[in-house]
Design an enzyme around this catalytic site. Structure first.
Site, PDB file in Angstrom:
ATOM      1  N   ASP A 133       0.838  -1.196   0.000  1.00 59.31           N
ATOM      2  CA  ASP A 133       0.000   0.000   0.000  1.00 59.31           C
ATOM      3  C   ASP A 133       0.875   1.248   0.000  1.00 59.31           C
ATOM      4  O   ASP A 133       1.950   1.251  -0.598  1.00 59.31           O
ATOM      5  CB  ASP A 133      -0.955  -0.040   1.198  1.00 59.31           C
ATOM      6  N   SER A 134       0.416   2.295   0.681  1.00 61.23           N
ATOM      7  CA  SER A 134       1.143   3.562   0.643  1.00 61.23           C
ATOM      8  C   SER A 134       2.522   3.480   1.278  1.00 61.23           C
ATOM      9  O   SER A 134       3.437   4.201   0.867  1.00 61.23           O
ATOM     10  CB  SER A 134       0.318   4.643   1.346  1.00 61.23           C
ATOM     11  N   TYR A 135       2.696   2.623   2.281  1.00 57.14           N
ATOM     12  CA  TYR A 135       4.027   2.472   2.874  1.00 57.14           C
ATOM     13  C   TYR A 135       5.014   1.953   1.828  1.00 57.14           C
ATOM     14  O   TYR A 135       6.146   2.423   1.735  1.00 57.14           O
ATOM     15  CB  TYR A 135       3.987   1.499   4.053  1.00 57.14           C
ATOM     16  N   HIS A 138       2.733   9.265   7.482  1.00 56.36           N
ATOM     17  CA  HIS A 138       3.406   8.166   6.794  1.00 56.36           C
ATOM     18  C   HIS A 138       4.904   8.184   7.099  1.00 56.36           C
ATOM     19  O   HIS A 138       5.444   9.188   7.570  1.00 56.36           O
ATOM     20  CB  HIS A 138       3.164   8.249   5.290  1.00 56.36           C
TER      21      HIS A 138
END
Length: 385
Positions: A168-170, A361
Site C-alpha cells: 500500500d502507501s508504505y 506516513h
C-alpha cells in the site's frame, strides 16, 4: 529538506553529476530532428533493445510504452556527452540518474524530450524512475536517445536477483520526502513522494536486485482505508499493468520469477473502525474475511511463481489494535503447518520511526530504517541467489 523543483515546459536546469554540469531542456515534440542540434530533435523511433525494465508496461502502437504502477524504471547505456529522455506524461514526476547519481527531477514534464548534456565524452548509464503514483492515469515512455555524435548502446544486463514488493502507501513511499505531516502547503502528496527512496527500492538497490514496486495507496486485502470504494480492494488491481483499465491483464514474461515476494497489506484493512453498511458486522468478521482472502492470495502467488519463491508476509504496528500483526502471523503459522516452508513472517517497528511524512506516513529516515530491518530479515532466509 530538499524538495523537487518544478520544471516548466521549457525550463533550463543545471546540476552536478560525476563532476559534470548537466543541462535539462524540454523542447517541443514537433521540432524536426537534427543530430547536430539535440535540443531540436523529435521523438526517435523506439528501440527496446537499448533500454530495459522489469516494471509492468504495455506497448503502444506509436512506439511508446505505457504504465501506471509507482517506481517503474527504465535503464539504458549510451556513448557520448549527453542523452535525451522521451516522455509523454503530464501527471507524474521522474528522477533522471546518470551513472548512479540523480541529476534532475522532471515534474509533470508533459510530451517532451528532456536532455542531459555536458557529460564527459564516454560510456554512461542512464536510469529513469517514476517517483509518483498514478492509479487513474498512464505514463508513457518513448525511450532514450543519444546527443548528436554519440549513440545508444545495448541495454544493461538483467540482474540475477529479483524481488517483488506488493503493498500500500508504505510500500509506495507516500509523502516520504515531506518533513511535515500536513504537506498540503508544500505541493501535496504528489510533490512529496519519491518511490525510489521508499524501503522497497532501497532494499532492492542495496541487494543489487531487479524489483517491481506494485503498491496502491489506500488499498487493503479486503477493505480499503476507512471502508472507501467498497467492492474493490488491492486484489482487484494486482493482475493489471494499467491500473485504471478494468479487465487489463499484465502478461508476465518468463524472465520475471522473483526469488522473494514481500507482501504488505493490512494497514488499510485494520487502521480505521468499521462503519455502518460495511460487509463485516464485527472486527472478528473482518479478520475472518482477511485471513481467507490472504490465503487465497498466497495460493495465487505460489501458483504463479512456484515453490522456489519465498513469500514474506509483513506487518507493522497499527494504532489501537494488534489485529493486523496477530492475523498475519497466524496466516504464516497455518501455511507452514500445511507444509509450505517458503512462507515467512516479518514484523517491523522501531522506536526511531517518526512518521513525519505526509499524513503520518514514514519519512525518508523511516524508510531507511525499515529497509535495514528488511535486509536483516532477508539475510536469515535460505535464498539461492
Amino acid at each position: 529538506m530538499r524538495r523537487s523543483r518544478h520544471l516548466s515546459r521549457r525550463t533550463f536546469l543545471t546540476a552536478s553529476a560525476a563532476g559534470a554540469v548537466t543541462t535539462v531542456t524540454s523542447p517541443s515534440p514537433a521540432s524536426p530532428a537534427s543530430p547536430a542540434s539535440p535540443a531540436r530533435a523529435s521523438r526517435p523511433s523506439t528501440a527496446p533493445a537499448t533500454y530495459r525494465t522489469v516494471g509492468r508496461v504495455k506497448e503502444a502502437a506509436d512506439g511508446y510504452v505505457r504504465y501506471s504502477w509507482p517506481g517503474i524504471s527504465f535503464e539504458g547505456r549510451f556513448r557520448g556527452t549527453g542523452v535525451g529522455v522521451v516522455l509523454d506524461d503530464a501527471v507524474n514526476d521522474y528522477d533522471v540518474q546518470i551513472d548512479g547519481e540523480t541529476v534532475t527531477t522532471l515534474v509533470t514534464p508533459g510530451r517532451t524530450i528532456s536532455w542531459i548534456n555536458g557529460l564527459p565524452d564516454g560510456e554512461h548509464g542512464v536510469r529513469l524512475v517514476k517517483r509518483t503514483e498514478s492509479t487513474w492515469a498512464v505514463g508513457r515512455f518513448g525511450g532514450f536517445t543519444a546527443v548528436g555524435g554519440g549513440g545508444m548502446l545495448p541495454a544493461p544486463a538483467a540482474r540475477s536477483r529479483q524481488i517483488e514488493f506488493i503493498g500500500d502507501s508504505y510500500t509506495a513511499g507516500y509523502g516520504n520526502t515531506s518533513d511535515t505531516r500536513d504537506c498540503s502547503a508544500t505541493g501535496g502528496v504528489d510533490r512529496n513522494t519519491n518511490a525510489d527512496l521508499a524501503f522497497a527500492a532501497l532494499t532492492a538497490k542495496a541487494l543489487d536486485a531487479d524489483y517491481q514496486q506494485n503498491a496502491f495507496s489506500g488499498r487493503g486485502m479486503v477493505r480499503n482505508y476507512n471502508g472507501g470504494e467498497p467492492g474493490t480492494d488491492y486484489r482487484t488491481y494486482y493482475d493489471r499493468a494499467l491500473l485504471h483499465v478494468a479487465g487489463d491483464v499484465w502478461e508476465k514474461p518468463d524472465t520475471w520469477t522473483p526469488q522473494v515476494v514481500v507482501i504488505g497489506l493490512g494497514i488499510n484493512d485494520f487502521s480505521t473502525p468499521l462503519g455502518t453498511g460495511e460487509p463485516w458486522a464485527t472486527q472478528d468478521d473482518l479478520i475472518a474475511a482477511y485471513e481467507s482472502a490472504y490465503h487465497g492470495f498466497l495460493d495465487k502467488l505460489r501458483a504463479r511463481y512456484g515453490a522456489g519463491t519465498h513469500l514474506v508476509v509483513s506487518a507493522t504496528s497499527v494504532s489501537g489494535t494488534t489485529a493486523f500483526a496477530d492475523t498475519a502471523e497466524r496466516i504464516v503459522r497455518n501455511r507452514v503447518a500445511r507444509g509450505d516452508g517458503g512462507v515467512g513472517y516479518w514484523y517491523y517497528d522501531d522506536p526511531a520511526l517518526d512518521r513525519l511524512g505526509c499524513d503520518w506516513h514514514p519519512s525518508l529516515g523511516d524508510h531507511r530504517i525499515i529497509s535495514g530491518l528488511l535486509e536483516q530479515y532477508l539475510a536469515t532466509l535460505p535464498l539461492d541467489w
